[in-house]
Design a protein around this motif. Structure first.
Motif, PDB file in Angstrom:
ATOM      1  N   UNK A 118       0.799  -1.231   0.000  1.00 31.92           N
ATOM      2  CA  UNK A 118       0.000   0.000   0.000  1.00 31.92           C
ATOM      3  C   UNK A 118       0.833   1.283   0.000  1.00 31.92           C
ATOM      4  N   UNK A 119       1.855   1.416   0.855  1.00 31.92           N
ATOM      5  CA  UNK A 119       2.621   2.667   0.834  1.00 31.92           C
ATOM      6  C   UNK A 119       3.237   2.973  -0.530  1.00 31.92           C
ATOM      7  N   UNK A 120       3.735   1.944  -1.211  1.00 33.53           N
ATOM      8  CA  UNK A 120       4.340   2.166  -2.524  1.00 33.53           C
ATOM      9  C   UNK A 120       3.284   2.553  -3.543  1.00 33.53           C
ATOM     10  N   UNK A 121       2.132   1.911  -3.515  1.00 28.93           N
ATOM     11  CA  UNK A 121       1.066   2.263  -4.450  1.00 28.93           C
ATOM     12  C   UNK A 121       0.624   3.713  -4.253  1.00 28.93           C
ATOM     13  N   UNK A 122       0.573   4.164  -3.006  1.00 31.37           N
ATOM     14  CA  UNK A 122       0.253   5.564  -2.739  1.00 31.37           C
ATOM     15  C   UNK A 122       1.344   6.480  -3.289  1.00 31.37           C
ATOM     16  N   UNK A 210      -6.025   3.517   8.033  1.00 31.30           N
ATOM     17  CA  UNK A 210      -5.822   3.117   6.649  1.00 31.30           C
ATOM     18  C   UNK A 210      -4.411   3.512   6.234  1.00 31.30           C
ATOM     19  N   UNK A 211      -3.903   2.975   5.136  1.00 24.47           N
ATOM     20  CA  UNK A 211      -2.676   3.538   4.575  1.00 24.47           C
ATOM     21  C   UNK A 211      -2.937   5.002   4.195  1.00 24.47           C
ATOM     22  N   UNK A 212      -1.988   5.868   4.497  1.00 27.41           N
ATOM     23  CA  UNK A 212      -2.195   7.303   4.265  1.00 27.41           C
ATOM     24  C   UNK A 212      -0.940   7.927   3.672  1.00 27.41           C
TER      25      UNK A 212
END
Length: 289
Positions: A118-122, A210-212
């Motif tokens: 998730x962090x990379x996709x953000x 959530x991922x932020x």
């Protein structure tokens, strides 16, 4: 529990429309654990493994399109040069067996705030392509996460792919765990430099519901890089810039105390991870001159 095994993507969408409560199954690295521990008992399992197109990746113009069931192992071996940040995150996930079965689509479907992709996709400004018998739509990854293990997917929708836009410069990922492997992140962080527009994007994992993104940190860093002419000169970062960036990243988190770590520790660790990943990303950017 019904077991549904569609042979094609249209059949999968039809099955999901007929039984919206059916849980999609690909690698099963999250779902089967929940079932085995009796934490979840879906009415049906929807096996997506026969839908071969979901396990492939392709270029669509300048975008990269990663099928929902493309396993982490193939992200590492086939896309490590194009998506190094995502490959970094994939290498930290589970064991070789889990990396051979788990996928980014499964990570998104679970929508756990601790999901490593998730962090990379953000940071990469990804888009999640979803579909149902009603049609398809693209969801910006910023809008995908609604709460702990809750996403913007409608009950009859399935994830088809993840789209990664072009133009990102260096992307770095790091996480902290209670051991070196086979571990759920205590917290994680990704940063991507986007030189063409002169922007920065971030992603924080396992330190909020959530991922932020750390929006204030992004604005600060992009402003400093632009005002100092650093995008063009590729000079060393000024003293104190990385530390301030880390402080702003930590401030963007909303962590809790749990079995893996305290909120205080997570904020401290995020500040350290932000400083380090920024340093690595900037060094990579300078070396590409």
């Amino acid at each position: 529990m019904d077991f549904l095994r569609p042979g094609s993507w249209p059949d999968a969408l039809a099955a999901k429309a007929e039984q919206p409560a059916a849980a999609p199954l690909a690698g099963g690295t999250d779902l089967m654990v929940e079932i085995n521990f009796d934490r979840r008992r879906p009415e049906a399992l929807l096996d997506l493994n026969p839908v071969g197109e979901l396990a492939e990746w392709a270029s669509d113009g300048e975008q990269l399109v990663l099928g929902a069931t493309l396993p982490y192992a193939r992200v590492i071996t086939e896309l490590g040069d194009r998506l190094p940040g995502l490959a970094m995150a994939s290498r930290t996930i589970g064991s070789p067996q889990i990396r051979n079965r788990g996928s980014i689509g499964g990570n998104l479907g679970s929508a756990s705030p601790a999901g490593d992709s998730h962090p990379v996709l953000l940071a990469l400004n990804a888009t999640v392509e979803v579909a149902s018998v009603r049609g398809s739509r693209d969801i910006p990854v910023d809008e995908f996460y609604l709460g702990p293990k809750r996403s913007a997917l409608a009950p009859d929708e399935l994830i088809r792919a993840v789209r990664i836009p072009p133009g990102a410069g260096p992307c770095q990922f790091a996480k902290v765990g209670t051991r070196n492997a086979m571990v759920i992140a205590v917290c994680s962080f990704a940063v991507a430099l986007h030189p063409a527009p002169g922007s920065v994007r971030t992603g924080i994992g396992s330190a909020a519901p959530t991922p932020v993104r750390a929006l204030e940190a992004e604005t600060f860093l992009a402003g400093e890089l632009g005002a100092g002419g650093l995008w063009e000169s590729r000079a060393e970062l000024p003293d104190g810039l990385a530390a301030r960036f880390g402080e702003l990243v930590a401030a963007a988190a909303a962590p809790i105390d749990d079995l893996r770590g305290t909120a205080r520790y997570r904020r401290h660790a995020l500040a350290v991870l932000a400083r380090r990943t920024l340093g690595w990303a900037w060094q990579e950017y300078r070396s590409c001159a």
